[in-house]
Write a protein that holds these residues in place. Structure first.
Motif, short mmCIF file in Angstrom:
data_model
loop_
_atom_site.label_atom_id
_atom_site.label_comp_id
_atom_site.label_asym_id
_atom_site.label_seq_id
_atom_site.Cartn_x
_atom_site.Cartn_y
_atom_site.Cartn_z
N UNK A 121 -7.48 -5.05 -5.19
CA UNK A 121 -6.85 -3.74 -5.11
C UNK A 121 -7.90 -2.76 -4.63
N UNK A 122 -7.48 -1.51 -4.35
CA UNK A 122 -8.47 -0.55 -3.88
C UNK A 122 -7.87 0.80 -3.58
N UNK A 123 -8.74 1.79 -3.45
CA UNK A 123 -8.37 3.14 -3.07
C UNK A 123 -9.33 3.58 -1.96
N UNK A 124 -8.76 4.07 -0.84
CA UNK A 124 -9.58 4.38 0.32
C UNK A 124 -9.13 5.69 0.96
N UNK A 125 -10.10 6.34 1.61
CA UNK A 125 -9.84 7.54 2.42
C UNK A 125 -10.43 7.27 3.80
N UNK A 126 -9.59 7.36 4.83
CA UNK A 126 -10.03 7.13 6.21
C UNK A 126 -10.02 8.47 6.93
N UNK A 127 -11.22 8.97 7.24
CA UNK A 127 -11.38 10.26 7.88
C UNK A 127 -11.61 10.05 9.37
N UNK A 128 -10.62 10.47 10.19
CA UNK A 128 -10.74 10.25 11.63
C UNK A 128 -11.16 11.51 12.38
N UNK A 154 -5.13 5.94 1.29
CA UNK A 154 -4.48 4.64 1.11
C UNK A 154 -4.77 4.13 -0.29
N UNK A 155 -3.73 3.88 -1.03
CA UNK A 155 -3.85 3.28 -2.37
C UNK A 155 -3.21 1.90 -2.32
N UNK A 156 -4.02 0.87 -2.63
CA UNK A 156 -3.54 -0.51 -2.58
C UNK A 156 -3.50 -1.06 -4.01
N UNK A 157 -2.37 -0.98 -4.67
CA UNK A 157 -2.30 -1.53 -6.03
C UNK A 157 -2.29 -3.04 -6.07
N UNK A 158 -1.91 -3.68 -4.96
CA UNK A 158 -1.80 -5.14 -4.96
C UNK A 158 -2.12 -5.68 -3.58
N UNK A 159 -3.10 -6.60 -3.53
CA UNK A 159 -3.46 -7.28 -2.28
C UNK A 159 -3.74 -8.74 -2.61
N UNK A 160 -2.95 -9.63 -2.04
CA UNK A 160 -3.15 -11.07 -2.20
C UNK A 160 -3.72 -11.61 -0.90
N UNK A 161 -4.96 -12.09 -0.95
CA UNK A 161 -5.61 -12.69 0.22
C UNK A 161 -5.92 -14.13 -0.15
N UNK A 162 -5.14 -15.06 0.40
CA UNK A 162 -5.25 -16.44 -0.06
C UNK A 162 -4.90 -16.49 -1.54
N UNK A 163 -5.84 -16.98 -2.35
CA UNK A 163 -5.67 -16.98 -3.80
C UNK A 163 -6.38 -15.82 -4.47
N UNK A 181 0.83 -1.20 0.00
CA UNK A 181 0.00 0.00 0.00
C UNK A 181 0.86 1.25 0.00
N UNK A 182 0.33 2.27 -0.65
CA UNK A 182 0.93 3.61 -0.60
C UNK A 182 0.06 4.46 0.32
N UNK A 183 0.65 5.00 1.37
CA UNK A 183 -0.12 5.72 2.37
C UNK A 183 0.36 7.16 2.46
N UNK A 184 -0.59 8.03 2.81
CA UNK A 184 -0.26 9.44 3.04
C UNK A 184 -1.25 9.99 4.06
N UNK A 185 -0.72 10.57 5.12
CA UNK A 185 -1.56 11.13 6.17
C UNK A 185 -1.59 12.65 6.08
N UNK A 186 -2.81 13.18 6.01
CA UNK A 186 -2.99 14.62 6.04
C UNK A 186 -3.33 15.08 7.44
#
Length: 686
Positions: A311-318, A298-307, A287-292
């Motif tokens: 991938x995904x793009x997310x924004x976590x607002x706390x 969070x940008x996830x170009x590659x995620x291997x879960x089992x087989x 993942x490529x992460x950046x905190x403002x």
């Protein structure tokens, strides 16, 4: 002697006295400077105690120099923890050396940070303790009403040996930290190293962070250039590597970089970061992460879960009281088995092994994490593999995942497979476990609404027997041009367009508990279908016809009507109407399926339409547990007329479920084949 001489004689002693006084003060200052002002140790100690509201001990040797700047050297400095904390100290420093410049103090403005020329310590120990009520040893109640100042600007910092103990009841942490730093503008390559180990949220944790000094990270502003940092962390079975940039740690706390994480389940990462993540198969995520200021990107170009490959793009607002996660989850392939642990199944082993004699897992699921955050995520997957029983994957699948106030919803489900579609929604209301008025809190409420339309059974399910090869043995006398052995494809056991609906509700903290409580209705219909002739004759126990089919080869019989309507009550499925009608036989299903006890108690009654001298016509019983069902004959043969009477009893309930089976087209509210079967059954009544 004149008057002037008298005045002069009186003036000379006065000037001598002033000069002597000044000289004495200078000599005293020099003497104190040489001695190190030892008598100021107690006043300085009392001043710090009054200012910090803590017990302060300044240990000898004490040496203070005030000429050319403030330079303080003490054998030790100890600050106590606040009252009410069981801690030996808050800070305990040995061999402390502090240097300040007067010009930095004179030019200091109200909101400026203090500037410290240098701090050195042979050893620095800290005890950081926080109770469940959020009170902590690092909190100070100062009398100063002026606005808080930024973190001090320290030009040189050196700690030969640093240690800290962390006991935090809020995060259930018991940690030990060791650190070393040698940094400042006088060094070409400053380095700081921090190591950590202990327990965090009841799991072992250890890690290390290496950066180009702690000071740039702590004292930079939001516009300052970032500092390269790298580190690793182990939390239970989770392993993480970070390489990136960190700055303004005590301000906006900016972080930017790349994280590689792997472990046995995403739920472990959720426990570490206080997020709601499902229990999964082993994973590896980059993942490529950046905190403002108040959110993570969070940008996830590659995620291997089992087989699975996602991938995904997310924004976590706390910033909100309950943090919010938004984004998009996508991927080329999701293997449903990789999410089996989220429903209590053991990864890599069957549920039967985990729970002998049972098929469905009874492990309690963790719904407490539903309150950690809210979420709104669009899911778009190219393909979903449902398991070994399915020939064709779902492709594609779209849905919207939301989490709001402890309620998880999978809505707007749209999926395609085997020339048909699957639509519906699933929701789990886990309630608020922190509500003290409900003790214990009620079990989560499940609601399942699914519909399938025109899915080709023979393409979706593995319902076709393996190829039968008719070996035409080549005789030595046959010419070499003889045809090779022929291969014939046996017909599918069952084929046609599957349509159906499920409307089910239940409660439970586990998959088994949910199934035990299910209420609702389930109905299925196969349109334009065919069924194996051999299966039909076997169901009717027509020995002569079955032998004939075996000799001639199996053939597909058209199903004039194939429909089943099941009623669910407290996990027990009973057929309101269930039959398969072909030109040669009508098969009726009676009995019940107990999902809670995982028991079958079904009776298949076949009513052949043709004459055969070897028809036994006894019902077939399917009984026993799901994991080891038994198939046997009813001990008492039932006459065909009795079977016909049973079928006639199904006319009304069977007709009632047809509208429920409608996939949405008004022209298909009823099925022509089933209408024909109903007319035939009515005619047989007379």
């Amino acid at each position: 002697m004149n008057e002037n001489d008298i005045t002069t004689k009186k003036t000379i002693p006065m000037s001598n006295w002033i000069t002597g006084t000044v000289l004495a003060v200078v000599l005293a200052v020099i003497a104190c400077e040489i001695a190190g002002w030892p008598f100021l140790r107690q006043p300085l100690q009392q001043l710090l105690q009054d200012k910090l509201h803590r017990t302060v001990e300044i240990e000898r040797p004490f040496r203070l120099q005030l000429l050319g700047g403030i330079h303080l050297q003490v054998g030790g400095l100890k600050l106590s923890a606040p009252e009410g904390f069981d801690a030996a100290y808050f800070i305990d420093a040995d061999g402390l050396d502090l240097a300040l410049r007067y010009r930095d103090l004179w030019s200091l403005k109200e909101n400026d940070p203090y500037r410290i020329a240098a701090i050195r310590a042979d050893q620095l120990n800290a005890y950081l303790l926080r109770r469940a009520d959020q009170h902590a040893t690092w909190q100070f109640e100062l009398d100063d009403s002026s606005p808080p100042r930024p973190f001090p600007l320290i030009e040189q910092l050196a700690v030969n040996q640093g240690q800290a103990k962390v006991t935090d009841a809020v995060t259930d942490a018991q940690l030990a930290l060791t650190f070393f730093t040698e940094e400042g503008a006088h060094l070409a390559t400053p380095e700081s190293r921090l190591k950590i180990h202990g327990q965090f949220r009841k799991r072992p944790l250890q890690g290390e962070l290496v950066t180009q000094g702690f000071l740039p990270v702590a004292t930079q502003g939001s516009q300052s250039p970032p500092i390269n940092s790298q580190g690793w962390l182990k939390y239970g079975a989770v392993n993480a590597q970070f390489r990136g940039e960190v700055y303004d740690l005590f301000g906006t706390q900016r972080v930017k970089g790349k994280v590689d994480v792997k472990g046995t389940s995403l739920a472990d990462v959720g426990d570490l970061l206080d997020l709601t993540l499902p229990r999964t198969a082993a994973f590896k995520v980059s993942a490529e992460i950046e905190k403002g200021i108040d959110q993570w990107q969070v940008n996830i170009p590659s995620a291997h879960i089992g087989r699975s490959r996602l991938s995904g793009q997310f924004v976590y607002d706390f910033a909100p009281e309950t943090p919010m996660l938004r984004g998009k989850l996508q991927g080329a392939l999701l293997m449903l088995a990789d999410l089996a642990p989220a429903f209590g199944a053991s990864q890599g082993s069957s549920a039967a092994k985990a729970h002998p004699g049972k098929l469905f897992p009874d492990e309690s699921l963790d719904f407490s994490t539903y309150g950690r955050m809210n979420a709104d995520i669009d899911v778009h997957l190219d393909a979903v593999d449902l398991g070994n029983a399915f020939k064709q994957r779902i492709a594609p699948l779209k849905l919207r995942l939301t989490l709001n106030k402890h309620k998880l919803s999978l809505a707007e489900l749209e999926a395609s497979t085997a020339q048909g579609t699957l639509t519906g929604a699933l929701s789990i209301d886990a309630h608020d476990a922190t509500n003290t008025d409900l003790s214990p809190p009620p079990a989560p409420e499940w609601d399942i609404q699914l519909a399938v339309r025109d899915i080709r059974l023979e393409q979706w399910l593995k319902v076709t027997p393996e190829n039968k090869v008719a070996d035409d043995k080549v005789s030595p006398t046959k010419p070499s041009s003889a045809k090779p052995a022929s291969t014939s494809q046996a017909p599918a056991y069952i084929s046609g367009k599957l349509n159906g609906k499920a409307s089910l509700q239940g409660r439970g903290r586990s998959t088994a508990a949910l199934l035990k409580s299910l209420d609702g209705q389930l109905a299925l219909m196969v349109r334009q279908g065919e069924i194996s002739h051999l299966l039909v004759e076997a169901a009717g126990l027509d020995i002569a016809q079955a032998i004939g089919v075996l000799m001639k080869g199996d053939q597909a019989l058209p199903m004039q009507c194939a429909a089943m309507g099941w009623h669910a009550k407290q996990g027990v499925l009973t057929p309101e109407a269930a039959l398969i009608d072909t030109p040669v036989t009508t098969v009726n299903v009676q009995g019940e399926i107990n999902l809670g006890q995982e028991l079958l108690n079904l009776k298949l009654q076949a009513s052949p339409k043709n004459f055969s001298p070897f028809t036994v016509r006894s019902p077939i019983l399917v009984t026993g547990p799901f994991v080891d069902p038994k198939v046997s004959l009813s001990p008492g043969p039932i006459a065909a007329r009795l079977a016909g009477g049973v079928l006639l009893a199904l006319i009304n309930p069977f007709a009632a479920i047809l509208p429920f089976l409608d996939p949405g087209s008004a022209s298909e509210v009823t099925d022509e084949g089933c209408q024909q079967t109903l007319q035939q059954l009515k005619a047989r009544k007379h």
